[in-house]
Each structure stands twice: as C-alpha cells, then as structure tokens.
Design a protein around this motif. Structure first.
Motif, PDB file in Angstrom:
ATOM      1  N   SER A 483      12.785   3.174   9.701  1.00 26.08           N
ATOM      2  CA  SER A 483      13.713   2.373   8.903  1.00 26.08           C
ATOM      3  C   SER A 483      12.956   1.625   7.810  1.00 26.08           C
ATOM      4  CB  SER A 483      14.451   1.381   9.794  1.00 26.08           C
ATOM      5  OG  SER A 483      15.231   2.059  10.764  1.00 26.08           O
ATOM      6  N   PHE A 484      13.611   1.408   6.682  1.00 22.05           N
ATOM      7  CA  PHE A 484      13.024   0.679   5.555  1.00 22.05           C
ATOM      8  C   PHE A 484      12.930  -0.810   5.906  1.00 22.05           C
ATOM      9  CE2 PHE A 484      13.843  -1.944   1.797  1.00 22.05           C
ATOM     10  CZ  PHE A 484      12.750  -1.597   1.009  1.00 22.05           C
ATOM     11  N   VAL A 485      11.801  -1.376   5.542  1.00 19.38           N
ATOM     12  CA  VAL A 485      11.590  -2.802   5.800  1.00 19.38           C
ATOM     13  C   VAL A 485      11.495  -3.591   4.497  1.00 19.38           C
ATOM     14  CG1 VAL A 485      10.049  -4.522   6.817  1.00 19.38           C
ATOM     15  CG2 VAL A 485      10.425  -2.342   7.988  1.00 19.38           C
ATOM     16  N   ALA A 486      10.626  -3.204   3.562  1.00 15.08           N
ATOM     17  CA  ALA A 486      10.436  -3.959   2.315  1.00 15.08           C
ATOM     18  C   ALA A 486       9.667  -3.104   1.329  1.00 15.08           C
ATOM     19  CB  ALA A 486       9.679  -5.256   2.581  1.00 15.08           C
ATOM     20  N   THR A 487       9.652  -3.567   0.061  1.00 13.18           N
ATOM     21  CA  THR A 487       8.839  -2.949  -0.986  1.00 13.18           C
ATOM     22  C   THR A 487       7.866  -3.998  -1.507  1.00 13.18           C
ATOM     23  OG1 THR A 487      10.598  -1.419  -1.635  1.00 13.18           O
ATOM     24  CG2 THR A 487       8.834  -1.844  -3.245  1.00 13.18           C
ATOM     25  N   ARG A 502      -3.127   0.977  -5.560  1.00 14.74           N
ATOM     26  CA  ARG A 502      -2.786   1.631  -4.305  1.00 14.74           C
ATOM     27  C   ARG A 502      -2.736   0.565  -3.203  1.00 14.74           C
ATOM     28  NH1 ARG A 502      -3.082   7.130  -4.390  1.00 14.74           N
ATOM     29  NH2 ARG A 502      -3.268   7.212  -2.109  1.00 14.74           N
ATOM     30  N   TYR A 503      -1.812   0.804  -2.217  1.00 16.84           N
ATOM     31  CA  TYR A 503      -1.547  -0.162  -1.152  1.00 16.84           C
ATOM     32  C   TYR A 503      -2.069   0.366   0.176  1.00 16.84           C
ATOM     33  CZ  TYR A 503       1.741  -2.101  -4.569  1.00 16.84           C
ATOM     34  OH  TYR A 503       2.313  -2.634  -5.691  1.00 16.84           O
ATOM     35  N   ALA A 504      -2.417  -0.548   1.054  1.00 16.27           N
ATOM     36  CA  ALA A 504      -2.850  -0.191   2.405  1.00 16.27           C
ATOM     37  C   ALA A 504      -2.580  -1.387   3.325  1.00 16.27           C
ATOM     38  CB  ALA A 504      -4.328   0.172   2.425  1.00 16.27           C
ATOM     39  N   ILE A 505      -2.473  -1.057   4.622  1.00  8.85           N
ATOM     40  CA  ILE A 505      -2.282  -2.117   5.623  1.00  8.85           C
ATOM     41  C   ILE A 505      -3.643  -2.712   5.964  1.00  8.85           C
ATOM     42  CG2 ILE A 505      -1.535  -2.637   7.975  1.00  8.85           C
ATOM     43  CD1 ILE A 505       0.509  -0.385   7.735  1.00  8.85           C
ATOM     44  N   LEU A 513       4.248  -0.879  11.621  1.00 14.88           N
ATOM     45  CA  LEU A 513       4.593  -0.640  10.228  1.00 14.88           C
ATOM     46  C   LEU A 513       3.728   0.448   9.614  1.00 14.88           C
ATOM     47  CD1 LEU A 513       4.803  -4.392   9.104  1.00 14.88           C
ATOM     48  CD2 LEU A 513       6.686  -2.941   9.884  1.00 14.88           C
ATOM     49  N   GLY A 514       4.268   1.015   8.510  1.00 13.40           N
ATOM     50  CA  GLY A 514       3.535   1.942   7.672  1.00 13.40           C
ATOM     51  C   GLY A 514       3.872   1.645   6.223  1.00 13.40           C
ATOM     52  N   VAL A 515       2.942   1.967   5.267  1.00 12.42           N
ATOM     53  CA  VAL A 515       3.167   1.671   3.864  1.00 12.42           C
ATOM     54  C   VAL A 515       2.848   2.899   3.033  1.00 12.42           C
ATOM     55  CG1 VAL A 515       0.827   0.763   3.548  1.00 12.42           C
ATOM     56  CG2 VAL A 515       2.654   0.042   1.988  1.00 12.42           C
ATOM     57  N   THR A 521       6.232   0.984  -0.448  1.00 12.44           N
ATOM     58  CA  THR A 521       7.365   0.774   0.457  1.00 12.44           C
ATOM     59  C   THR A 521       6.852   0.706   1.894  1.00 12.44           C
ATOM     60  OG1 THR A 521       7.728   3.168   0.533  1.00 12.44           O
ATOM     61  CG2 THR A 521       9.033   1.894  -1.050  1.00 12.44           C
ATOM     62  N   VAL A 522       7.440  -0.222   2.659  1.00 20.45           N
ATOM     63  CA  VAL A 522       7.045  -0.443   4.042  1.00 20.45           C
ATOM     64  C   VAL A 522       8.176   0.023   4.942  1.00 20.45           C
ATOM     65  CG1 VAL A 522       6.327  -2.142   5.754  1.00 20.45           C
ATOM     66  CG2 VAL A 522       5.611  -2.413   3.372  1.00 20.45           C
ATOM     67  N   ASN A 523       7.856   0.899   5.945  1.00 25.79           N
ATOM     68  CA  ASN A 523       8.828   1.398   6.916  1.00 25.79           C
ATOM     69  C   ASN A 523       8.288   1.145   8.315  1.00 25.79           C
ATOM     70  OD1 ASN A 523       9.092   3.173   4.342  1.00 25.79           O
ATOM     71  ND2 ASN A 523      11.055   3.426   5.394  1.00 25.79           N
TER      72      ASN A 523
END
Length: 741
Positions: A483-487, A502-505, A513-515, A521-523
């Motif tokens: 499910s979508f969480v945030a951008t 570029r993004y990373a956790i 979570l995953g990005v 986008t975070v799901n």
C-alpha cells in the motif's frame, strides 16, 4: 648662733676679648668644653659679720668657689648641668642660689657667646633638701662611675645619710645610678641609650642612723642627652610611584618618608632629602625634584617632553638620600630607591595596518575567517591600547561577529550564521576600531580607524534538503502489503547546477517500508502494527537519505512519521488470572476481574465478561458486571479446599467484536487467624480429577445414552465420587485425561 640678714648675689664677671679668643667650644646638646682658666662669675656673700670662715659648695663637682669668691671650673668640663646651685655657709648665714647656664647655639659655631642667668631661691628653712636636675650624655665612655652632680642639704649632720630610690637605682633597670650616702654625689655606672630611656625619675631622701627618713623625699630628674647615633631609616626599601604622561611641571609623584630614632627636638633627627642618582639620565638628568624637608617628589620636566611614546624608557629609578643634622656634612644618611613609571593616556588613535582586507569563506561554514591587524602606540594591556571592533554596514542579517584577541589586539572576524553562495556570493563590510578608553581632548579617530573587508563566499556541493522535514502521514494499521504510504520531497540547494537525486532508507526499525530510489514513493513491505514495540504514542518513525550526483556526492536526511490508526485486531483478556477465597467464608464474592485490550477505544471497552459455555457452571458460579471494564465473580455455594479452573468468555466492543475464552484459577483455602492454607499444585490436580468425575456423573444422569460434548472440561460444585462408583466410561475418560497431561 645668731642669724642676721644675709644675701647671696651672683654677678656676671665681664671677660675681656682676650679670654673669649682663647675659648674653644665643642658641639654638644647643652654644654661646651670649659677650660680651667675661664672664670664664670664672682660670688658676693654677706652674713653681716664679715663672712668669717664662710665656705661654699657647688652642686656640680666640676665647679668650685675659690678664696676670692670666684666661681670657676676645677677641671676641663666636657658637659654640665643646665642648672647649678651654690651653697654658702658661715657662722651667721646659710643660703643657696641657683645659676642657669645657657650654652652656645649649635647652628652657629662662629659666634661665640654665653650667658649666666642668676635666680635667687625663695626663702626657706635652714635645712631643706634640694635635688637639682641633672643630665648625662648617652653613649659616654668610661671610666665609670661618673659623678653627675650633688644633692644639697644645708648643714647636713654626720648622722644623716643620703638615699636614692626609683627606676634606675633600686628598681628595674637597677644599678644605673647611685648616691654617696655622705656627700650626696650622684653617679652613673654605665653608658646609657637615650632611645631606650630618655629620662629617669628618682627620689632622694636622707635617713638617720636608725633608717628613718629625716629629709625628703624630693624628686631627682636625670635627663639623657641625645647624641647623633642613629641613621635615618626609610619605611620601605623600594618605593613605587606613577605619573601620567603630559602632566604639568610640579606634579607630585610620591612622598618619601624616613625615620630617625634620635631626639626629634634636636638636629640629630632633623632630616633633609635629596636625589643623588637618576637612571636613565635621559633626556636630561634632573627630570624630578624632591622637597628637602617634606620628601615630596615632583616633576621638573615639561609636559611636552613627558611623552611616554618618545621617552627612551617608561620607568625611571631614583636613589634618594635622607641625611640628619639638617643635612650638614657631619649628618648620618640612609638611602632608598624610588621607581617612577610614566603611565599612558589615550593620546593615539588605533589605525588599521592595511587599507583593505579580504577573506574567502566556504558556504555553510562558521568560525573565524580573518584577523584584522592595527597599530596603536599607547601602552599595551591598557584601556588606551585595547581595541573594540564593530561593523558599521554590510551585515543586515547579522551573520558576522567581531572579537578582540587579548594578546595581539587583532580583530577576529567570525561567521556566526552559515553563508549561502546561491543567495549572496560577495559581502562588503565596513569596520571601525576604537579603544576601550576615550581619547584625550584634541585627539580623534581618523580615516585609518575605518577599513573595508571583502568576504568572498566559495561554492560547495550541498546535500539535498527534505521538505517538509519531518513528513507526517496517517495510515490504518494492517493495510495490505504494498500500500502507498507517502512521497518524499528533497531538493538540491545548488540551483546553479543540475543534479539528480536518489532516495534510500536509512533507518526502518520494523522493516515495514520500501522506497522508490528515483521517485521517492514509500510503500509498505509488511503489515503495519500499531501494537508493535517499534510504535510509540501511535507513531512509527523512519529515516530516509537523499544523495545527489555531485563531485563529491552530497547527501541529506529526512524523517517520515506515520500516525497509525487502530484496527480491532487484538482479542481482550481477563486479569487477574488467580483468585483466593476462604472455605468457610460468609462472603461469597470471590474476586473482581477486569478486561484488558491492546486496541484503542472503541475497539476495547466496554467489555462483556461471562461464564464459559460449559453446562452446569451457573449452578456454582455467577458473574455480575461492575462497570464497563470490570465484573464480580461470586460463589453460589461453598466449596471444599481445592484449586478450581473457572472458564470465562470476554468480548470487546469492536466492529466486529472479538472474544476470548480464558480461565481464572480460584483457590479455595482454609483460613485460620489471618492465615490462609491453600492447595498446592498436586492437590489442584487431584481436585480437578474429582471435579471431572462429578461432571461425568451429572452428565450420565442427565443423558444416560449420550456421550458428553467434546472439550467440555468444565466443572461445577459437587462432592467427590463415592468409592462404589465403577462406571467404565468414567475410567476411560480419566485415563484419556491423564495421558494428555
């Protein structure tokens, strides 16, 4: 003896110029040396009977009255008493006259003169004891004893003896003075020190053969005449003083004070001060003067020449001499040193050493970026030298600050707010320098006390910036995976260059979570659980990083906070799980139990707590609601000592509601005097078997041809089975239960 009218007159005998030419007087306090050939005066004595067999005595043994009635010295007189008594005795008269002797002034040895003052003593009885004042010069050399004078008692009978008492005779300090018991001559036994004792107060009397006082006592004063035997001593060996540069001529710098232990009433203690050395002796050797009598040191140099910045030194050393005897050549001396410091006044304004200063500052940095140097000719480490720097213009955002280096007096320019190259790449500051102390009148700050400072901001690769940071979102727990969480939104501050991000956790404590590395986008990668220990105050926090492709790459971090909304995914349970009741208790209330649910309202309370669905429980137990969260467990009949497992069913208020079958262990105990005796775990097991047998009996009686429901391990109150009960079905059930446990 017939006493007639008598008189004793002493008249001054005029001495010719020839005799005065032969006189030689030596300096002493009250007397000069008098030689044998000098005649003082002629004694005129008249007893109205021709002075037949008249005799004369002088109180000072150095003098006598000759046959021609002349008063003359009988030896060289080094010192004498200021008062002399002449005693004349004949068959018809007995009288005393007083002679006051005035010596030569010490200040002028060239003018030789003297005088004899005559005083007739008042009328007194024939016998009267007289103790004329006597003097003795300190530090006299032997031989000792030395006769000082004589106490006079007219017509002293042989049966009377003189006696001397008081400090210096028979009291401490003992033995200094003595008196001849027959003649009354007073003698000193050793040298004296006037600085220790300057006068002695003694008493003279006469006694008869039995020791009884016949005459007196009368006071005898012996004064110790001072000699110049003490040098002047300064109170301090080293004196220090200060004088402000440019002070007017005659300015008092300091006062020198010396002390002389000699008699302050004589020249022996009359001090005169002088300067005998000045170091250095430039620009000229007499820059200072000392008042000879007061000891005040004043300036002689002109104010224009008393310039600290042009003098060869700022410290001058003077050697001061104090001389007694009013400064005469025979005076004794003492020395001390006076150090005079020329102090500074703020008569020079500070000036910058360069017309322009330039500094290079990497953007985003803080701290000292440049030191501004100045020149100030005033005295270092004073308020006239210490500098204060201020920014006149060019700093509207107050990004810069000045501090003064206490050692070098340089102005340290610091960046206190990081500078942004993209906003402003060049700053021009106008800086002013002043002293802590105000400038003296006539001196002002010139153009050199102001300078421009160019600050050049250097570009650096800045890391991406998240906005907003932190990012807040709200999601339901247990939403589907993926499910979508945030951008996430991160931008690069380096607007003059084009760079990708570029993004990373960076931190995901629960791994939920995953990005997407490009879109941000975070799901969800796992189910979100509000009841997880990683969730605090219904919030789950994750940290992300954004990295650009600059050289070198720069990064920035951002925070995502997920507010989790509750879902009814946790069944309630009952607390406490154990309760105790006395076997013979009259109060059948066993315990109050409450419901507990990890979920939040409305997925929790109010709770519904009831007996389990097993048949027969309601004949022994009863559960009554107390409030929205608690219920009362009650016994309907007494139970024997044993442990009983009571099945309960608790249901929350969620939509849909969740229920939970749970058990409460009830211990029936024997209570004696506030002491409970409860069944152990073994007795609990036995009691449970008995309860099961009782339950089976009830079921067989009620359903003789039907098997009991499966899982009905419920119990009701009853008596243990009798030994005559032999039903094979019960044994089989018991065996099965034992095997499972």
């Amino acid at each position: 003896m017939v006493w007639g009218l008598f008189s004793l007159t002493l008249s001054l005998f005029l001495i010719s110029f020839f005799f005065f030419f032969l006189l030689l007087f030596f300096c002493s306090e009250q007397c000069q040396n008098i030689y044998l050939f000098f005649v003082f005066l002629t004694v005129e004595f008249d007893d109205c009977a021709g002075n037949k067999n008249a005799t004369f005595d002088a109180s000072d043994p150095s003098f006598y009255v000759d046959a021609d009635l002349n008063l003359a010295p009988q030896r060289d007189v080094v010192d004498c008493q200021p008062v002399l008594f002449i005693h004349g005795v004949s068959a018809h008269a007995d009288d005393i006259a007083q002679v006051e002797i005035t010596g030569l002034p010490l200040q002028d040895n060239k003018d030789i003169h003297g005088s004899i003052c005559l005083t007739r003593l008042p009328y007194r009885s024939k016998r009267s004891l007289y103790a004329p004042p006597m003097t003795v010069t300190e530090n006299q050399r032997g031989p000792f004893p030395r006769v000082l004078g004589r106490v006079i008692l007219p017509g002293t009978p042989r049966s009377h003896f003189f006696r001397l008492t008081g400090p210096g005779s028979d009291r401490d300090p003992k033995g200094i003075f003595s008196i001849d018991i027959e003649t009354g001559e007073v003698s000193v036994s050793r040298p004296l020190d006037r600085e220790a004792i300057d006068a002695y107060m003694l008493e003279v009397s006469t006694t008869d053969l039995a020791g009884n006082i016949a005459e007196g006592p009368v006071m005898l004063v012996i004064t110790v005449i001072d000699q110049n035997d003490n040098r002047p001593i300064f109170k301090e060996a080293q004196y220090t003083g200060e004088v402000l540069e440019g002070s007017p001529t005659g300015t008092t710098v300091m006062t020198m004070t010396a002390f002389d232990a000699d008699d302050p009433g004589t020249d022996n203690a009359a001090l005169r001060y002088s300067i005998i050395r000045q170091s250095p002796n430039k620009p000229f050797p007499n820059m200072f003067h000392i008042d000879a009598e007061r000891g005040d040191i004043v300036t002689v140099i002109s104010p224009a020449l008393l310039d600290r910045e042009t003098l060869p030194t700022t410290t001058y050393e003077l050697e001061i001499v104090a001389k007694d005897m009013a400064g005469s050549e025979v005076g004794l001396t003492g020395t001390a040193t006076a150090t005079i410091t020329i102090t500074d006044k703020n008569d020079h304004a500070p000036e910058f050493t360069h017309p322009l200063f330039e500094a290079h500052v990497p953007e985003g940095s803080t701290g000292v970026v440049i030191n501004l140097s100045i020149d100030d000719r005033d005295d270092p480490a004073t308020g006239a030298w210490r500098a204060i720097y201020s920014i006149i213009s060019g700093d509207p955002t107050h990004s810069f600050e000045f501090q003064t280096n206490p050692d070098s007096n340089e102005g340290m320019l610091s960046v206190v707010k990081p500078l942004n190259y993209e906003a402003t790449a060049f700053h021009t500051l106008l800086v002013k320098v002043e002293n802590e102390d105000p400038l003296v009148p006539g001196v002002s700050y010139g153009p050199s006390s102001t300078v421009a400072v160019h600050v050049i901001v250097e570009d650096i690769n800045e890391g991406p910036v998240f906005f907003p940071d932190p990012l807040h979102v709200t999601r339901n727990e247990n939403i589907p995976v993926g499910s979508f969480v945030a951008t996430l939104n991160a931008t690069d501050p380096d607007t003059r260059t084009i760079q990708s991000i570029r993004y990373a956790i960076l931190r995901d404590p629960a791994g939920w979570l995953g990005v997407n590395p490009v879109r941000g986008t975070v799901n969800t990668s796992a189910a979100l659980d509000r009841e997880s220990p990683y969730v605090h105050d219904n919030k789950y926090t994750a940290l992300f990083v954004a990295v650009d492709n600059g050289i070198p790459p720069a990064s920035g971090t951002g925070t995502l906070i997920i507010h989790l909304e509750d879902f009814n995914d946790n069944a309630p349970y009952v607390v406490p799980s154990v309760a105790q009741v006395c076997e013979d208790a009259h109060d059948m209330n066993v315990a109050i139990v409450g419901g507990w649910d990890k979920d939040l309202p409305p997925n929790a309370a109010p709770f519904k707590i009831e007996l389990g669905k097993q048949p027969g429980l309601d004949k022994t137990w009863k559960v009554s609601r107390v409030n929205a969260t608690h219920s009362q467990i009650m016994l309907l009949q007494s139970l024997k000592k044993a442990n009983y497992q009571l099945p309960l069913l608790i249901t929350d208020s969620g939509m849909p509601p969740l229920s939970n079958n749970t058990e409460v262990k009830v211990q029936v105990c024997i209570c004696k005097k506030n002491k409970k005796i409860c069944s152990s775990a073994h007795s609990h097991f036995s009691s449970l078997l008995v309860m099961l047998a009782t339950l089976l009996l009830v079921l067989l009686c009620k359903y003789p041809h039907t098997e009991p429901p499966q899982g009905a391990l419920t119990f009701s109150v009853g008596s243990p089975p009798s030994s005559s009960f032999k039903d094979l079905k019960i044994n089989k059930i018991l065996q099965t239960f034992n095997q499972q446990n």
